[in-house]
Design an enzyme around this catalytic site. Structure first.
Site, PDB file in Angstrom:
ATOM      1  N   TYR A   1      27.027  46.902   2.647  1.00 23.62           N
ATOM      2  CA  TYR A   1      27.087  47.790   3.825  1.00 23.62           C
ATOM      3  C   TYR A   1      26.598  47.046   5.071  1.00 23.62           C
ATOM      4  O   TYR A   1      27.248  47.079   6.120  1.00 23.62           O
ATOM      5  CB  TYR A   1      26.225  49.031   3.549  1.00 23.62           C
TER       6      TYR A   1
ATOM      7  N   SER B   1      25.130  49.412  12.734  1.00 24.22           N
ATOM      8  CA  SER B   1      23.853  49.837  12.153  1.00 24.22           C
ATOM      9  C   SER B   1      22.829  48.733  12.378  1.00 24.22           C
ATOM     10  O   SER B   1      23.197  47.552  12.420  1.00 24.22           O
ATOM     11  CB  SER B   1      24.013  50.072  10.650  1.00 24.22           C
TER      12      SER B   1
HETATM   13  P1  NAP Z   1      27.727  61.100   7.181  1.00 25.00           P
HETATM   14  O1  NAP Z   1      26.811  62.181   7.628  1.00 25.00           O
HETATM   15  O2  NAP Z   1      27.759  60.707   5.741  1.00 25.00           O
HETATM   16  O3  NAP Z   1      29.213  61.457   7.680  1.00 25.00           O
HETATM   17  C1  NAP Z   1      30.242  60.577   7.389  1.00 25.00           C
HETATM   18  C2  NAP Z   1      31.487  61.008   8.127  1.00 25.00           C
HETATM   19  O4  NAP Z   1      32.483  60.007   7.944  1.00 25.00           O
HETATM   20  C3  NAP Z   1      32.054  62.315   7.606  1.00 25.00           C
HETATM   21  O5  NAP Z   1      32.594  63.004   8.711  1.00 25.00           O
HETATM   22  C4  NAP Z   1      33.158  61.846   6.650  1.00 25.00           C
HETATM   23  O6  NAP Z   1      34.223  62.789   6.506  1.00 25.00           O
HETATM   24  C5  NAP Z   1      33.643  60.621   7.395  1.00 25.00           C
HETATM   25  N1  NAP Z   1      34.341  59.639   6.551  1.00 25.00           N
HETATM   26  C6  NAP Z   1      33.866  58.951   5.483  1.00 25.00           C
HETATM   27  N2  NAP Z   1      34.814  58.135   5.002  1.00 25.00           N
HETATM   28  C7  NAP Z   1      35.922  58.328   5.766  1.00 25.00           C
HETATM   29  C8  NAP Z   1      37.218  57.802   5.755  1.00 25.00           C
HETATM   30  N3  NAP Z   1      37.600  56.885   4.850  1.00 25.00           N
HETATM   31  N4  NAP Z   1      38.107  58.254   6.682  1.00 25.00           N
HETATM   32  C9  NAP Z   1      37.748  59.159   7.595  1.00 25.00           C
HETATM   33  N5  NAP Z   1      36.511  59.697   7.674  1.00 25.00           N
HETATM   34  C10 NAP Z   1      35.615  59.281   6.754  1.00 25.00           C
HETATM   35  O7  NAP Z   1      27.410  59.726   7.952  1.00 25.00           O
HETATM   36  P2  NAP Z   1      26.538  59.414   9.250  1.00 25.00           P
HETATM   37  O8  NAP Z   1      25.163  59.106   8.803  1.00 25.00           O
HETATM   38  O9  NAP Z   1      26.770  60.402  10.330  1.00 25.00           O
HETATM   39  O10 NAP Z   1      27.194  58.014   9.648  1.00 25.00           O
HETATM   40  C11 NAP Z   1      28.113  57.863  10.707  1.00 25.00           C
HETATM   41  C12 NAP Z   1      28.141  56.401  11.087  1.00 25.00           C
HETATM   42  O11 NAP Z   1      26.819  55.990  11.482  1.00 25.00           O
HETATM   43  C13 NAP Z   1      28.548  55.464   9.944  1.00 25.00           C
HETATM   44  O12 NAP Z   1      29.374  54.446  10.425  1.00 25.00           O
HETATM   45  C14 NAP Z   1      27.223  54.898   9.480  1.00 25.00           C
HETATM   46  O13 NAP Z   1      27.364  53.637   8.866  1.00 25.00           O
HETATM   47  C15 NAP Z   1      26.469  54.826  10.785  1.00 25.00           C
HETATM   48  N6  NAP Z   1      25.011  54.765  10.605  1.00 25.00           N
HETATM   49  C16 NAP Z   1      24.314  55.816  10.090  1.00 25.00           C
HETATM   50  C17 NAP Z   1      22.943  55.700   9.932  1.00 25.00           C
HETATM   51  C18 NAP Z   1      22.098  56.800   9.389  1.00 25.00           C
HETATM   52  O14 NAP Z   1      20.874  56.574   9.226  1.00 25.00           O
HETATM   53  N7  NAP Z   1      22.627  57.974   9.080  1.00 25.00           N
HETATM   54  C19 NAP Z   1      22.291  54.505  10.301  1.00 25.00           C
HETATM   55  C20 NAP Z   1      23.040  53.477  10.809  1.00 25.00           C
HETATM   56  C21 NAP Z   1      24.403  53.611  10.968  1.00 25.00           C
HETATM   57  P3  NAP Z   1      34.155  64.014   5.435  1.00 25.00           P
HETATM   58  O15 NAP Z   1      33.194  65.027   6.033  1.00 25.00           O
HETATM   59  O16 NAP Z   1      35.535  64.513   5.343  1.00 25.00           O
HETATM   60  O17 NAP Z   1      33.624  63.433   4.159  1.00 25.00           O
END
Ligand code: NAP
Length: 246
Positions: free
Chosen positions: A155, A141
């Site tokens: 985080y 991130s």
């Molecule tokens: P999200 O929409 O909240 O989705 C999270 C995903 O991770 C879901 O599929 C969830 O599964 C899964 N998950 C959570 N904990 C888990 C675990 N312990 N074991 C296996 N699966 C798990 O998140 P996102 O925004 O797409 O984020 C994805 C990645 O991008 C993360 O690493 C996040 O830090 C990074 N990121 C996101 C942003 C942003 O602005 N959104 C910015 C920077 C970085 P379930 O559906 O079963 O709950």
């Protein structure tokens, strides 16, 4: 079991960036394992879409912060498709916004086991299977360089660890034809911001983003797909930031 050339695991593939990435890789001909923690309905939607469009996908439940779940996850892939060739370490969480002085050890350990230990475990299992080379993309991130002050320094620090893992592991594996790279998104429209207690966070910070908007999960997926592909064959240990210029 059919022999398939490119087999990818997307951790946290049921929603957000992981779901967009799984679908895009499915279209590109990868056999995709969509890992999820608890949301079977969303995971099934992702694999149904891939399979309906002529691709191949399975959904495998597993909490990637738990070692036995990770070993089971890889064994399921072995059985369904054979040896993994590509890994996207995407699963990650954030917790409600607070300052460091309020954080408990439980909270900090939950963040680090989910965001960091999970990646080490998945890398370990992937490397065992990548005897003929492979590619790993870690999802960090922009928080790793911004710091997450007043919201989630825990985080941000966990993502700093992912950046360092990327650098060190890429060097360990370069001579074995395994590339390790990293994407660093920021401000992407997903459910994650609600978990931080502020579903409309991007709306609030939008003015501070040079491009003046948040990003779409698909915009992150295409960068991940590039780094996984042979188009990126001389790229390892590097970072692609996707944060609208921030
Ligand atoms: P999200 O929409 O909240 O989705 C999270 C995903 O991770 C879901 O599929 C969830 O599964 C899964 N998950 C959570 N904990 C888990 C675990 N312990 N074991 C296996 N699966 C798990 O998140 P996102 O925004 O797409 O984020 C994805 C990645 O991008 C993360 O690493 C996040 O830090 C990074 N990121 C996101 C942003 C942003 O602005 N959104 C910015 C920077 C970085 P379930 O559906 O079963 O709950």
């Amino acid at each position: 079991m059919d022999k398939i050339e490119s087999i990818v695991l997307v951790t946290g593939g049921s929603r957000g960036i992981g779901a967009a990435t799984s679908k895009y890789l499915g279209e590109q001909g990868y056999a995709v394992c969509v890992n999820y923690k608890s949301n079977l309905i969303e995971a099934n939607k992702v694999i149904d879409e891939i399979n309906k469009n002529g691709g191949r996908a399975i959904a495998v439940q597993g909490d990637v912060s738990i070692e036995s779940d990770v070993t089971n996850l890889f064994e399921q892939i072995d059985k369904s498709y054979g040896k993994l060739t590509h890994l996207v370490n995407n699963a990650g969480i954030l917790l409600p916004q607070m300052r460091v002085e309020e954080m408990t050890s439980d909270r900090i350990n939950t963040i680090f086991s989910t965001n960091v230990t999970s990646c080490f475990l998945c890398c370990r299992e992937a490397i065992k299977r990548m005897e003929n080379g492979g590619v790993i993309v870690n999802v960090s991130s922009v928080a790793s360089r911004i710091g997450g002050a007043n919201e989630y320094v825990d985080y941000a620090a966990s993502k700093g660890a992912i950046d360092t893992l990327t650098i060190g592991l890429s060097q360990e594996l370069a001579s074995r034809n395994i590339r390790v790279n990293c994407v660093r998104p920021g401000f992407i429209y997903t459910d994650m911001h609600a978990d931080g207690g502020e579903p409309n966070r991007i709306q609030r910070v939008k003015e501070l983003i040079p491009m003046g908007r948040g990003g779409k999960p698909e915009e992150v997926a295409s960068a991940i797909a590039f780094l996984l592909s042979d188009e990126a064959s001389y790229i390892t240990g590097t970072f692609v930031d996707l944060a609208g210029g921030k």
